[in-house]
Enzyme design. Structure first.
Site, PDB file in Angstrom:
ATOM      1  CE  LYS A  15      -2.330  -0.774   3.827  1.00 37.36           C
ATOM      2  NZ  LYS A  15      -1.677  -2.034   4.217  1.00 37.36           N
ATOM      3  NE  ARG A  90      -4.335  -0.719   9.792  1.00 42.03           N
ATOM      4  CZ  ARG A  90      -3.198  -0.238   9.266  1.00 42.03           C
ATOM      5  NH1 ARG A  90      -3.099   1.025   8.909  1.00 42.03           N
ATOM      6  NH2 ARG A  90      -2.167  -1.021   9.099  1.00 42.03           N
ATOM      7  NE  ARG A 129       7.640  -2.962   6.426  1.00 41.03           N
ATOM      8  CZ  ARG A 129       6.330  -2.698   6.452  1.00 41.03           C
ATOM      9  NH1 ARG A 129       5.742  -2.144   5.409  1.00 41.03           N
ATOM     10  NH2 ARG A 129       5.604  -3.006   7.506  1.00 41.03           N
ATOM     11  NE  ARG A 146       2.032  -4.653  11.534  1.00 44.90           N
ATOM     12  CZ  ARG A 146       3.073  -4.581  10.695  1.00 44.90           C
ATOM     13  NH1 ARG A 146       4.188  -5.240  10.956  1.00 44.90           N
ATOM     14  NH2 ARG A 146       2.988  -3.848   9.622  1.00 44.90           N
TER      15      ARG A 146
HETATM   16  P1  AMP Z   1       0.944   0.769   8.833  1.00 44.94           P
HETATM   17  O1  AMP Z   1       2.191   1.519   8.531  1.00 44.94           O
HETATM   18  O2  AMP Z   1      -0.229   1.253   8.034  1.00 44.94           O
HETATM   19  O3  AMP Z   1       1.130  -0.715   8.738  1.00 44.94           O
HETATM   20  O4  AMP Z   1       0.580   1.080  10.361  1.00 44.94           O
HETATM   21  C1  AMP Z   1       1.465   0.745  11.405  1.00 44.94           C
HETATM   22  C2  AMP Z   1       0.725   0.679  12.720  1.00 44.94           C
HETATM   23  O5  AMP Z   1       0.154   1.964  13.017  1.00 44.94           O
HETATM   24  C3  AMP Z   1      -0.444  -0.288  12.775  1.00 44.94           C
HETATM   25  O6  AMP Z   1      -0.038  -1.619  13.049  1.00 44.94           O
HETATM   26  C4  AMP Z   1      -1.267   0.300  13.909  1.00 44.94           C
HETATM   27  O7  AMP Z   1      -0.696   0.038  15.174  1.00 44.94           O
HETATM   28  C5  AMP Z   1      -1.106   1.801  13.659  1.00 44.94           C
HETATM   29  N1  AMP Z   1      -2.162   2.278  12.724  1.00 44.94           N
HETATM   30  C6  AMP Z   1      -1.995   2.749  11.464  1.00 44.94           C
HETATM   31  N2  AMP Z   1      -3.163   3.104  10.922  1.00 44.94           N
HETATM   32  C7  AMP Z   1      -4.119   2.831  11.853  1.00 44.94           C
HETATM   33  C8  AMP Z   1      -5.536   2.961  11.892  1.00 44.94           C
HETATM   34  N3  AMP Z   1      -6.234   3.414  10.837  1.00 44.94           N
HETATM   35  N4  AMP Z   1      -6.165   2.595  13.036  1.00 44.94           N
HETATM   36  C9  AMP Z   1      -5.494   2.144  14.102  1.00 44.94           C
HETATM   37  N5  AMP Z   1      -4.167   1.970  14.131  1.00 44.94           N
HETATM   38  C10 AMP Z   1      -3.473   2.321  13.014  1.00 44.94           C
END
Ligand code: AMP
Length: 188
Positions: A15, A90, A129, A146
């Site tokens: 993404k 999310r 990564r 996750r």
């Molecule tokens: P990402 O980089 O999108 O994988 O996000 C990394 C982490 O940030 C996730 O595992 C969550 O802990 C937090 N996070 C990111 N976006 C959200 C969201 N929309 N709602 C809740 N937690 C989020």
């Protein structure tokens, strides 16, 4: 041309990479809640301190916190004509909040692009990564968690957007450039 687009898909589906390329191609900002949280963690803000505990455990940051952060971000000038949301919404409470924010401005989401990728592939990508970026939430246990959280809380959102006629599924496997082209051709 205005574009209000959501990118949805499991961690490791690509993404972030696609959001950056699409932002360039469409001339709208890519808004990544994960990036905003990481910037706050790095800057040691109160928001960052709160978010870090959840992020390190592979859990979602609470909806109220995430929602108010996104409401602030979407109110900025550069998002007025469109945006690409990477990693938000999310949860169903986040879908509701986004609906509320947009309805208040007489705006709506135009496309929800789901990047699909199988579990073995995304785990392999995230482990790779972990080596190069050293993200603290990229250990194998946290990665698996996750993915479970994604499946339970976020995957169901695709049904909501499908029922609204907004869901476009795109195969997230292959060359980065080809995937960008696939996405652009589905939304044009
Ligand atoms: P990402 O980089 O999108 O994988 O996000 C990394 C982490 O940030 C996730 O595992 C969550 O802990 C937090 N996070 C990111 N976006 C959200 C969201 N929309 N709602 C809740 N937690 C989020």
């Amino acid at each position: 041309m205005s574009s209000r687009i959501i990118l949805i898909g499991p961690p490791g589906a690509g993404k972030g990479t696609q959001a950056a390329r699409l932002s360039e191609a469409l001339g709208v900002p890519a808004i990544s809640t994960g990036d905003i949280f990481r910037a706050n963690v790095k800057g040691e803000t109160e928001l960052g301190k709160l978010a870090k505990r959840y992020m390190d455990a592979g859990e979602y940051v609470p909806d109220e916190v995430t929602n108010s952060m996104v409401a602030d971000r979407l109110a900025q000038d550069d998002a007025a004509e469109g945006f690409l949301l990477d990693g938000y919404p999310r949860t169903s409470a986040q879908v509701d909040e986004l609906d509320r924010i947009l309805a208040a401005e007489d705006k709506a989401i135009e496309h929800v692009v789901e990047l699909t990728a199988d579990t073995d592939e995304v785990v392999a990508r995230l482990l790779a990564r972990a080596q190069t970026e050293g993200r603290s939430d990229d250990s194998e246990d946290v990665i698996r968690h996750r993915l479970d959280v994604y499946e339970e809380q976020t995957q169901p959102l695709t049904d909501i957007y499908r029922s609204r006629g907004l869901l476009r599924q795109v195969d997230g496997l292959g060359e980065v450039e080809d995937i960008t082209e696939r996405i652009l051709s589905t939304i044009r």
